[in-house]
Scaffold this motif. Sequence first.
Motif, PDB file in Angstrom:
ATOM      1  N   ALA A 290      48.608  39.257  38.504  1.00 20.75           N
ATOM      2  CA  ALA A 290      48.354  37.984  39.179  1.00 20.75           C
ATOM      3  C   ALA A 290      47.129  38.026  40.089  1.00 20.75           C
ATOM      4  O   ALA A 290      46.489  37.005  40.325  1.00 20.75           O
ATOM      5  N   ASN A 291      46.809  39.198  40.619  1.00 25.00           N
ATOM      6  CA  ASN A 291      45.657  39.320  41.524  1.00 25.00           C
ATOM      7  C   ASN A 291      44.477  39.991  40.833  1.00 25.00           C
ATOM      8  O   ASN A 291      43.696  40.716  41.462  1.00 25.00           O
ATOM      9  N   ASN A 292      44.317  39.747  39.536  1.00 29.34           N
ATOM     10  CA  ASN A 292      43.231  40.412  38.813  1.00 29.34           C
ATOM     11  C   ASN A 292      41.851  39.877  39.157  1.00 29.34           C
ATOM     12  O   ASN A 292      40.848  40.363  38.640  1.00 29.34           O
ATOM     13  N   ASP A 293      41.781  38.889  40.041  1.00 20.41           N
ATOM     14  CA  ASP A 293      40.489  38.430  40.544  1.00 20.41           C
ATOM     15  C   ASP A 293      40.025  39.227  41.755  1.00 20.41           C
ATOM     16  O   ASP A 293      38.906  39.034  42.233  1.00 20.41           O
ATOM     17  N   ARG A 294      40.871  40.160  42.249  1.00 26.28           N
ATOM     18  CA  ARG A 294      40.504  40.875  43.474  1.00 26.28           C
ATOM     19  C   ARG A 294      41.087  42.290  43.563  1.00 26.28           C
ATOM     20  O   ARG A 294      40.935  42.950  44.597  1.00 26.28           O
ATOM     21  N   ASN A 295      41.722  42.794  42.524  1.00 38.31           N
ATOM     22  CA  ASN A 295      42.336  44.126  42.594  1.00 38.31           C
ATOM     23  C   ASN A 295      41.470  45.214  41.987  1.00 38.31           C
ATOM     24  O   ASN A 295      41.926  46.343  41.785  1.00 38.31           O
ATOM     25  N   GLY A 296      40.224  44.905  41.690  1.00 38.80           N
ATOM     26  CA  GLY A 296      39.306  45.844  41.057  1.00 38.80           C
ATOM     27  C   GLY A 296      39.043  45.514  39.607  1.00 38.80           C
ATOM     28  O   GLY A 296      37.991  45.879  39.066  1.00 38.80           O
ATOM     29  N   ALA A 297      39.973  44.810  38.963  1.00 35.05           N
ATOM     30  CA  ALA A 297      39.795  44.436  37.561  1.00 35.05           C
ATOM     31  C   ALA A 297      38.606  43.501  37.379  1.00 35.05           C
ATOM     32  O   ALA A 297      37.924  43.519  36.358  1.00 35.05           O
ATOM     33  N   GLN A 298      38.334  42.688  38.410  1.00 36.88           N
ATOM     34  CA  GLN A 298      37.315  41.645  38.284  1.00 36.88           C
ATOM     35  C   GLN A 298      35.912  42.209  38.081  1.00 36.88           C
ATOM     36  O   GLN A 298      35.009  41.484  37.660  1.00 36.88           O
ATOM     37  N   SER A 299      35.723  43.502  38.345  1.00 42.30           N
ATOM     38  CA  SER A 299      34.386  44.082  38.181  1.00 42.30           C
ATOM     39  C   SER A 299      33.913  44.033  36.743  1.00 42.30           C
ATOM     40  O   SER A 299      32.705  44.058  36.481  1.00 42.30           O
ATOM     41  N   GLU A 300      34.843  43.929  35.773  1.00 43.00           N
ATOM     42  CA  GLU A 300      34.427  43.867  34.369  1.00 43.00           C
ATOM     43  C   GLU A 300      34.668  42.501  33.739  1.00 43.00           C
ATOM     44  O   GLU A 300      34.423  42.319  32.557  1.00 43.00           O
ATOM     45  N   PHE A 301      35.096  41.517  34.520  1.00 43.33           N
ATOM     46  CA  PHE A 301      35.339  40.177  33.982  1.00 43.33           C
ATOM     47  C   PHE A 301      34.040  39.377  33.957  1.00 43.33           C
ATOM     48  O   PHE A 301      33.601  38.840  34.975  1.00 43.33           O
ATOM     49  N   ILE A 302      33.453  39.262  32.796  1.00 37.38           N
ATOM     50  CA  ILE A 302      32.189  38.545  32.632  1.00 37.38           C
ATOM     51  C   ILE A 302      32.425  37.039  32.565  1.00 37.38           C
ATOM     52  O   ILE A 302      31.623  36.245  33.049  1.00 37.38           O
ATOM     53  N   THR A 410      47.469  34.495  37.293  1.00 32.99           N
ATOM     54  CA  THR A 410      46.766  35.460  36.470  1.00 32.99           C
ATOM     55  C   THR A 410      45.596  34.827  35.727  1.00 32.99           C
ATOM     56  O   THR A 410      45.768  33.872  34.963  1.00 32.99           O
ATOM     57  N   ASP A 411      44.392  35.355  35.941  1.00 35.61           N
ATOM     58  CA  ASP A 411      43.221  34.873  35.229  1.00 35.61           C
ATOM     59  C   ASP A 411      43.189  35.453  33.817  1.00 35.61           C
ATOM     60  O   ASP A 411      43.631  36.581  33.577  1.00 35.61           O
ATOM     61  N   PHE A 412      42.643  34.684  32.886  1.00 33.13           N
ATOM     62  CA  PHE A 412      42.531  35.144  31.503  1.00 33.13           C
ATOM     63  C   PHE A 412      41.125  35.690  31.272  1.00 33.13           C
ATOM     64  O   PHE A 412      40.148  34.966  31.440  1.00 33.13           O
ATOM     65  N   PRO A 413      40.977  36.958  30.866  1.00 34.78           N
ATOM     66  CA  PRO A 413      39.645  37.554  30.682  1.00 34.78           C
ATOM     67  C   PRO A 413      39.046  37.213  29.323  1.00 34.78           C
ATOM     68  O   PRO A 413      39.199  37.953  28.354  1.00 34.78           O
ATOM     69  N   MET A 414      38.361  36.082  29.241  1.00 38.62           N
ATOM     70  CA  MET A 414      37.775  35.651  27.971  1.00 38.62           C
ATOM     71  C   MET A 414      36.717  36.647  27.492  1.00 38.62           C
ATOM     72  O   MET A 414      36.677  37.009  26.323  1.00 38.62           O
ATOM     73  N   PHE A 415      35.826  37.075  28.389  1.00 38.86           N
ATOM     74  CA  PHE A 415      34.837  38.111  28.090  1.00 38.86           C
ATOM     75  C   PHE A 415      34.991  39.213  29.133  1.00 38.86           C
ATOM     76  O   PHE A 415      35.020  38.922  30.342  1.00 38.86           O
TER      77      PHE A 415
END
Length: 537
Positions: A290-302, A410-415
């Motif tokens: 749910a926090n994938n916009d700020r838990n470190g995952a976002q570094s690869e979300f284009i 939860t954000d959806f990582p399209m790219f």
Amino acid sequence: MKISFKYITILFLCILGMNMTLVSCTSDLDVTPKDDDEFLSEAFFQDQDSYKQVLAKLYAGLYVGGNDGDSKADIAGIGGDFSSYLRLLFVNQEFTTDEAVIAWADGTLPTLNTQTWSPNNEFLYGTFSRAFYEISLANEFLRQTTDEKLTARGVDSSLKTDIAYFRAEARFLRAFSYANLMDIFGNVPITTENDPVGFFYPEQKTRAEVFAYVESELKDLDASLMASKTNEYGRIDKTAAKFLLAKIYLNAKVYTGTEKYNEAAALCADIINNSAYTFANVPYRYLFSANNDRNGAQSEFIFPVVSDGNAIRATGGGMSFILHASIGGSMDASQYGMNGGWYGIRTRKEFVNLFPDATATADKRGTFYTDGQTLDINNIGTFTDGYAVTKFTNVNSDGSAAQRNDIPDTDFPMFRLSDAMLMYAECAVRGASGTNMTTAVGYINQLRNRAQASTVTSEEVDLDFILDERARELFWECHRRTDLIRFGKFTGGDKIWQWKGGVKDGVATASFRDLMPIPAKTIQANPTLKQNPGYSN
């Protein structure tokens, strides 16, 4: 921070529905608005806040199907939840493959599970309509933001600078829709802001012509989009355009008959080495929390499709659909941060068998729920037939609760960058110039190390391995149908899975199904359109 669309006044375009958009590219803004939430175009754009509001509408359209979440549907005759862009992409890219199956018997939905669809499939009509709605919206925004119009409205230079970036983002989102239409339907019309406003039949273009248009747009946008990682989270920058260009180059042989693996590899190398996006060195599950916009995952979300339980009130679209529908049987919905399950989506045994086990022990990406579920699918309509998938969750990565349990954060990582790494590796295996197999295997092992899976050697990495590894890393991220077609394994008998072709053990299907049919309703609206081979209206 996430973009909040909830409190943005939304410009309601295409009031008369999708048929009008397809046949005419008409200015539906000239229609008398029905209520205070709808605006005539010229009057609306007198407010200088309106420009970002319409841009927000374009982005929101990837998640929700109407204003105020799912209500006030954008497209007449198609519900807002039903016509969510992300939901429909998921339906096309996943249910038609070995990665997913859905229990519901809604309308013609079951035919997508079995590769037996026809031009009368309402889900394909929804897909076609949603993409062209987004294109229509982008076209009108571009018409209303020319230098001439902005000057006439007295827009100051600072806002003009911002609007120049808004225009570039609108063009990208239009190109994204054309790329999806080209991928799914092949030969489709192209309309732009330069087409006349009024009734006309837009000309159907060949798949190769659509490819050339998208390629040209994405190349041109490199000069006008914001620099990599300098835009607001959730908005497009130069790297997103490079990524989409790499993606269509990777599939260029399917689209045009000519390989462009060299070009795809060069773009992927540039993204990996020169953009500000970095591999997320966090547990794999963080990418889908749910926090994938700020838990470190976002570094690869284009290019993430942004979710927000409080701000985006979509009960049946986007991630709300994916999460709710994948919960059922004996699953405790609260463990996944949700208020209940809809007993719909599971996976097929052939996909489960791509992992060393079904317990996420030897590969943390293999996240299956098996309690009370059978590996075999004897009855598609029974949720407990087939393993459930727990990849996405509406729980923060530290275990704390999300904002609410009915609509996920939860954000959806399209790219994401990991896909660029796998695209580079595939191009290397295919012999693309400028690639290096040692580098390619290094990228693969970087992904596998994050998943705590065993590493591989260059001798083990062939095209079959690449296809399987893409499934293990990117499943349920709306890539599988396109990948299988590129590898020649979507239709035909080279790759069989349960219920392919409508038979439990699976059978070969006809190759014409590599393209979806142009929806019958669309051809009724524009009789100049020609149906794809193999289908009859």
